[in-house]
Design a protein around this motif. Structure first.
Motif: not given
Length: 230
Positions: A176, A180, A195, A199
């Protein structure tokens, strides 16, 4: 002539119950897993707070103008202190989890090399960033390069850790982070900070929750009573 499994051995003792031995081994493995994972929720929580709050402060330098603007020096110092605090928590909890546990030579070697790659990798990324600045990279692009490169590196290291120690949570988190880092730069400065805060910082917090729930569930098992106070 072969003896039946139930027959006593030459010393007159009954052979060990294989099922009981397997249960004992499994119970010991689970106990060690719980002990080694005891500090993981705190470590992930510390990094989640550091990333969420730290990157949010960096975003607030220009991201919420004219309503609010955090001075660059304040945001940068706070970001550095948050990251340093997360490092301290990781070091302390890591030392507590490994206390009294003797690793095999191969495992100790793997852990040492893996641990040394972290500072070497970050120093290399920092040196590359400085070289790019010297060669004309503007400040706005530098602000995108550093968090992006660092997050990609963190993601790769988490995936490697998951592969080495067979931890799917680490692999999922690392994957992940890489996603990102690949997406955040397209939002541009300063939105990419937001972000990373939501995230990347968010997945640290989610990982802390998952690890805490797993640890809590494992401690509720009857054979885990002896680990409650560890």
């Amino acid at each position: 002539m072969m003896r039946s499994p139930e027959a006593p051995d030459e010393d007159g003792e009954q052979p060990a119950d294989v099922a009981a031995m397997l249960d004992l081994i499994r119970s010991e493995q689970e106990r060690m897993s719980r002990r080694l994972a005891a500090g993981v929720p705190a470590i992930l929580l510390a990094w989640g707070i550091a990333w969420f709050v730290g990157f949010m402060l960096l975003w607030l330098i220009d991201g919420a103008r004219p309503a609010i603007s955090v001075p660059v020096a304040v945001a940068a110092i706070a970001f550095a202190l948050l990251m340093a605090g997360a490092l301290v928590v990781s070091a302390v909890m890591g030392a507590r989890m490994s206390r009294g546990i003797r690793s095999a030579p191969g495992a100790a070697w793997t852990g040492t090399v893996y641990g040394l790659v972290w500072p070497v990798g970050f120093l290399s990324l920092t040196a590359l960033g400085q070289a790019l600045i010297v060669n004309g990279m503007p400040p706005e692009l530098a602000s995108i390069y550093y968090p992006t490169a660092s997050t990609i590196f963190v993601g790769i290291m988490y995936v490697l850790a998951g592969g080495i120690w067979r931890n799917w949570l680490s692999i999922a988190m690392g994957g992940w982070f890489i996603v990102v880092a690949a997406v955040a730069p397209f939002f541009g400065y300063p939105t990419h900070y937001l972000v990373f805060a939501l995230a990347a910082g968010g997945v640290f917090l989610l990982g802390a929750l998952v690890a805490w729930l797993w640890l809590r569930g494992s401690r509720r098992r009857p054979d885990a009573a002896e680990d409650v106070d560890e």
